[in-house]
Design an enzyme around this catalytic site. Sequence first.
Site, PDB file in Angstrom:
ATOM      1  N   HIS B 213       0.808  -1.208   0.000  1.00 31.14           N
ATOM      2  CA  HIS B 213       0.000   0.000   0.000  1.00 31.14           C
ATOM      3  C   HIS B 213       0.849   1.269   0.000  1.00 31.14           C
ATOM      4  O   HIS B 213       0.334   2.359  -0.175  1.00 31.14           O
ATOM      5  CB  HIS B 213      -0.989  -0.024   1.170  1.00 31.14           C
ATOM      6  CG  HIS B 213      -2.148  -0.938   0.886  1.00 31.14           C
ATOM      7  ND1 HIS B 213      -3.453  -0.548   0.943  1.00 31.14           N
ATOM      8  CD2 HIS B 213      -2.168  -2.238   0.503  1.00 31.14           C
ATOM      9  CE1 HIS B 213      -4.233  -1.567   0.609  1.00 31.14           C
ATOM     10  NE2 HIS B 213      -3.480  -2.597   0.350  1.00 31.14           N
ATOM     11  N   SER B 217      -0.083  -1.169  -6.129  1.00 27.97           N
ATOM     12  CA  SER B 217       0.019  -2.306  -7.043  1.00 27.97           C
ATOM     13  C   SER B 217       0.713  -1.900  -8.341  1.00 27.97           C
ATOM     14  O   SER B 217       0.550  -0.777  -8.806  1.00 27.97           O
ATOM     15  CB  SER B 217      -1.381  -2.810  -7.407  1.00 27.97           C
ATOM     16  OG  SER B 217      -2.003  -3.374  -6.293  1.00 27.97           O
ATOM     17  N   LYS B 241     -14.267  -8.101  -7.841  1.00 26.78           N
ATOM     18  CA  LYS B 241     -13.468  -8.967  -8.706  1.00 26.78           C
ATOM     19  C   LYS B 241     -12.752 -10.042  -7.873  1.00 26.78           C
ATOM     20  O   LYS B 241     -12.692 -11.209  -8.267  1.00 26.78           O
ATOM     21  CB  LYS B 241     -12.449  -8.127  -9.474  1.00 26.78           C
ATOM     22  CG  LYS B 241     -11.721  -8.909 -10.544  1.00 26.78           C
ATOM     23  CD  LYS B 241     -10.779  -8.021 -11.336  1.00 26.78           C
ATOM     24  CE  LYS B 241     -10.038  -8.850 -12.381  1.00 26.78           C
ATOM     25  NZ  LYS B 241      -9.081  -8.040 -13.147  1.00 26.78           N
ATOM     26  N   ASP B 242     -12.226  -9.637  -6.713  1.00 21.98           N
ATOM     27  CA  ASP B 242     -11.570 -10.612  -5.840  1.00 21.98           C
ATOM     28  C   ASP B 242     -12.568 -11.651  -5.339  1.00 21.98           C
ATOM     29  O   ASP B 242     -12.253 -12.836  -5.225  1.00 21.98           O
ATOM     30  CB  ASP B 242     -10.907  -9.905  -4.655  1.00 21.98           C
ATOM     31  CG  ASP B 242      -9.588  -9.239  -5.054  1.00 21.98           C
ATOM     32  OD1 ASP B 242      -9.076  -9.558  -6.143  1.00 21.98           O
ATOM     33  OD2 ASP B 242      -9.078  -8.414  -4.285  1.00 21.98           O
ATOM     34  N   GLU B 285       5.968 -33.761  -0.212  1.00 26.89           N
ATOM     35  CA  GLU B 285       4.745 -33.254  -0.807  1.00 26.89           C
ATOM     36  C   GLU B 285       5.077 -32.600  -2.149  1.00 26.89           C
ATOM     37  O   GLU B 285       6.195 -32.109  -2.344  1.00 26.89           O
ATOM     38  CB  GLU B 285       4.122 -32.204   0.133  1.00 26.89           C
ATOM     39  CG  GLU B 285       3.580 -32.803   1.402  1.00 26.89           C
ATOM     40  CD  GLU B 285       2.220 -33.442   1.191  1.00 26.89           C
ATOM     41  OE1 GLU B 285       2.177 -34.604   0.732  1.00 26.89           O
ATOM     42  OE2 GLU B 285       1.206 -32.798   1.465  1.00 26.89           O
TER      43      GLU B 285
END
Lengths: 184, 413
Positions: B213, B217, B241-242, B285
Amino acid sequence: MADTASHAHGAPGQGETRRDFLLYATTAVGAVGTAIALWPFIHSMNPAADVLALSSTEVDLSPIAEGQSITVTWRGKPVFIRHRTAREIEEARAADASGLPDPQKDEDRVQKAEWLVLVGVCTHLGCIPLGQKTSEPKGDYNGWFCPCHGSHYDTSGRIRKGPAPANLVVPEYTFLDDNRVRIG
Amino acid sequence: MSGHTFQNKAIRWIDERMPIFTVMQHSAIDYPTPKNLNYWWNFGSLALFVLVIMLMTGIFLAMSYTPHVDYAFTSVERIMRDVNYGWLLRYLHMNGASMFFIVVYIHIFRGLYYGSYKAPRELLWWLGIVILLVMMATAFMGYVLPWGQMSFWGATVITNLFSAIPLVGEDIVTWLWGGFSVDNPTLNRFFALHYLLPFVLVAVVFLHLWALHTTKSGNPLGIDVKGPQDTIPFHPYYTIKDLFGVGVFLLFYLFFVFYAPNFFGEPDNYIPANPLVTPPHIVPEWYFLPFYAILRAVPDKLGGVVLMFGSILILFALPWLDRSRVRSARFRPIYKQVFWLFLIDCIVLGYIGAKPPEGAFITIGRIATAYYFAHFLIVMPLLGRLEKPRPVPQSISAPVLKPAAATAQMEKV
Ligand code: HEM
Ligand code: FES
C-alpha cells in the site's frame, strides 16, 4: 468509469435499482453461505461419536451393603449409588414434598426404594457433594453436603438448604436384573 | 493520511482516538488501484483467503489432535471417523495446504512475468520470499503431525539436511530432534511451531500489505500510474473482482476436498510411523518436489543442501540480477520467451523430484538444475543488457482514451 457507474445505476430518482438488488442478493447469499460454512466448525466441538458411545455404564450392586454408597463414573461424571436403610427411606418419604425448594416426591426419584441413584454433581456450580464416605459430613438432612457454598441434600438427594436451585439429578437407568443396573 | 469524516457517531468517536476506520477506508475502500489489472492480480487476495481457512481449520483440528507419538496417528483417525465434521476440517486443511502453494506459486510467477520485484517494490518482493520460507516450514512440520510413515521419514530426511553443515551439523540435528532420532520431543516441538508459524505468517503478510500500500500495485503494462485517471477505487471494483476469484477458486478447491481428498497425498502416510522400516520410495509433498530434485542433482551432501536453499534465496537477488528498465514481459520480446522456458524447467524439476534418482532421471535433473540457476545468473543479467524492449505506452489510460494513436501500438503487444 464514473460514466459507467452512473449508467448502471439507472436513471436518477428511480429509487430502487438493479444494482441495489444485486448488492442485497449478493450480501444475503454470502451471509447465509458463511453461516452454513461455520456450522461444521462449531459442531466439531460437540461430543464426538466415540464420546457419545461411552454413554452407558453397567454396575454390579451385589457388593453394596445396606447403608453403603459407591461412586461410579458415567460420562466422566460421578454417579452416587446408595443402598438406603429403612430409616433413610422413611426420612425421605416423611418430608412434605410440596414444601421443598424443588418439590418432588421420593417415590418419583427411585425405581426401587432401597436403591437411590444420583448424578453426584451439585446443581449450584458443579462441585461434588460430600457424604459418600462415612467419615464425611452429610449435612443437616443426613444426605449430602456440598462444601463449596454450603448446599444440604436429604436422603433422597433433594435440595433442602443452601444456594443450589434443584435436586441432585436422577440419571436414566434400568435394572438389568436384581443385582445389576445400567446407567444411561 | 487525512482523517475521513464518518456519519456514524460511534465510529467517529473511535476514529478520533484511534483512526482504525480511516485506515480501513483508505486501504480497503478508497485505495486507488490501477484500472488495468488482469486476473493474475487476484492471487494475492486468494492467498490471504487460504491463510484464513488454514488458520480456522487448523485451530479446530488442534482441538482434537494429540501431539504424542502413541496417540497422534489415532487422534487423526478419530478426527476422520468420530469428530463431527472432522473429516471435512481435515480434508480442508490438507488440501488447503496444496491450494496455498498453488496460489502462492502463481502469485510468484505473476511477479516474475510482470517484473513486480523491480524498484520501488523490492522490499515487497523480499517480504514475499520470507512468507514463502515460513510457509514451507509450516507445511513441513504440519505434515509430520499425523505421524504416518511419510511424516516420520520426511521429518528424518529433512532434519538430516542440517547434518551437512560442517563441524556443528550433527549437534544441530540432535538439537532439532531433542534426542537421537525423530521421536516424541520432535513431534511435540513441531506441533508447537506448527501452531505458532501461521501467526508469524499473519504478521509478515501484514508487512507485505503495508509495503504494497506504500508502493501501490503494479499492473500488466508495468508502467507507473500517472494520475487519478489511471486508477479506480478498490471498492467496489476490486472487492467484487476478488470475490468472484474466490468463488472460482472455491469450486476448484472443494472439488478436491469432496471428490478427490487424497489426490495430493501419499497413501503411505496412512500407515502409522515405524522408526524401523523406511518406505521403499519416499517423496516429499508435491510443492517441495522441484527443490528436492535440486537437492538430489548434486552428488555431494553439502553441495546439494546449499544449492537447494540457494534456489530459493536467489530470489532475493532478483532486483539486482534483472537490470532491464522495463518491468512487464509484454514489452520484452526475449524475456517473455525465457520466462516460459523457466516455468517449464521448474515443472521438469518437479517431475524429476517425484522420480527415483536413477538413470536418465539423474541426467535430466542435473541439466534442469543447471538451467534453473543459469536463468537467474546468466540469462537475466544478459537480457538486461542485450534485449531491446518494445516501446511502452505513455500511460495506463492512453491506449483507451486516445484509441487511434495508442491502440495501434498496443495491438502488437
Ligand atoms: C499457514 C498455513 C498452514 C499450512 C501450510 C499447514 C499445513 C499442514 C499440513 C501439510 C498438514 C498435514 C496434513 C495431513 O496430512 O493430515 C497439517 C496438519 C495439521 N495442521 Fe496445519 N497448516 C497451516 C496452518 C495451521 C494452523 C494455523 C494450525 C493450528 C493452529 C494448524 C494445525 C494443524 C494440525 C493440528 C494438523 C494435524 C492434523 C491433521 O493431520 O490433519 N495448521 N498442516
Ligand atoms: S457448587 Fe455446591 S454449593 Fe455451590
